[in-house]
Design a protein around this motif. Structure first.
Motif, PDB file in Angstrom:
ATOM      1  N   GLY A   1       0.714  -1.279   0.118  1.00 56.59           N
ATOM      2  CA  GLY A   1      -0.196   0.051  -0.495  1.00 56.59           C
ATOM      3  C   GLY A   1       1.101   1.640  -0.218  1.00 56.59           C
ATOM      4  O   GLY A   1       0.680   2.128  -1.082  1.00 56.59           O
ATOM      5  N   VAL A   2       1.530   1.020   0.682  1.00 53.59           N
ATOM      6  CA  VAL A   2       2.894   2.540   0.705  1.00 53.59           C
ATOM      7  C   VAL A   2       4.033   1.579   0.660  1.00 53.59           C
ATOM      8  O   VAL A   2       4.416   0.862   1.737  1.00 53.59           O
ATOM      9  N   TYR A   3       5.221   2.396   0.401  1.00 56.05           N
ATOM     10  CA  TYR A   3       6.843   2.754   0.419  1.00 56.05           C
ATOM     11  C   TYR A   3       7.853   3.698   0.976  1.00 56.05           C
ATOM     12  O   TYR A   3       6.897   4.663   0.211  1.00 56.05           O
ATOM     13  N   ILE A   4       8.410   3.498   2.191  1.00 56.91           N
ATOM     14  CA  ILE A   4       8.751   4.556   1.628  1.00 56.91           C
ATOM     15  C   ILE A   4      10.403   4.645   1.974  1.00 56.91           C
ATOM     16  O   ILE A   4      11.199   3.392   2.225  1.00 56.91           O
ATOM     17  N   ASP A   5      11.512   5.117   0.625  1.00 58.15           N
ATOM     18  CA  ASP A   5      12.129   4.779  -0.132  1.00 58.15           C
ATOM     19  C   ASP A   5      13.141   6.292   0.884  1.00 58.15           C
ATOM     20  O   ASP A   5      13.304   6.781  -0.213  1.00 58.15           O
TER      21      ASP A   5
END
Length: 209
Positions: free
Chosen positions: A169-173
């Motif tokens: 759903g959400v990815y933080i890089d």
């Protein structure tokens, strides 16, 4: 009387934007103390009015993407729908020349600030299309997105993250917060808020939901 805010969040927008995201941005971020300012390529006009996918919502934009000082913003959001596809239109393409649309030029500056000055950028659903207009912007970056643009993102050099047979759903890089579709807009906004407020000191990429 002037109401003090924590800062501004700039939202890139054009015709055929996702209306559910638009409505939620306008409520969620002001509730948490942030001004939402819509930005677009105004084609030398003082203002333009854009309608959403369902033609039930519209936004009047007076801030031109060519006149942005990124230091004025806590973060930049790219709204979903087909708005970012429209924003990558360039009038005079040339063989071998990188995309010269004003919005892509702006994104180049924003990505540089994201990598060097801690600017946060959020993308949702189809909005990674703007990144795909110049592979240098997305090459090697880990993201999530709508399933029907996975091939666009991967062809541009992005690394799409998977959870089993779907994207998260959400990815933080780093300072790039990407999300899958409007169905996870609440999780997306919360993750973006936490990043701009440095509530979570993430040393490794994070997956949400």
């Amino acid at each position: 009387m002037t109401t003090q805010t924590k800062g501004k969040i700039g939202v890139l927008i054009e015709e055929h934007f996702d209306e559910s995201e638009y409505q939620r941005f306008n409520i969620f971020f002001p509730e948490h103390g942030y001004e939402v300012e819509y930005i677009s390529n105004l084609w030398n006009q003082e203002k333009l009015i854009f309608k959403g996918n369902d033609h039930t919502a519209e936004v009047t934009v007076t801030v031109d993407v060519n006149n942005i000082n990124l230091a004025d913003y806590k973060g930049i959001l790219l709204i979903g729908g087909y708005a970012m596809d429209r924003l990558r239109y360039q009038v005079h393409p040339k063989p071998g020349q990188p995309n010269q649309s004003p919005a892509v030029e702006f994104l180049r500056k924003a990505v540089k600030a994201m990598d060097t000055d801690n600017l946060k950028i959020g993308t949702i659903c189809h909005s990674l299309w703007l990144f795909c207009a110049d592979p240098k912007l997305i090459k090697g970056r880990k993201v999530t997105c709508a399933h029907n643009i996975i091939c666009d993102v991967e062809n541009a050099g992005g690394i799409v993250v998977y959870e089993g047979n779907q994207t998260p759903g959400v990815y933080i890089d780093g300072n790039l917060i990407s999300s899958q579709h409007p169905g996870v807009v609440e999780e997306f906004m919360q993750a973006f808020l936490e990043k701009i407020e440095n509530k979570k000191q993430l040393t490794t990429p994070a997956i949400v939901g």
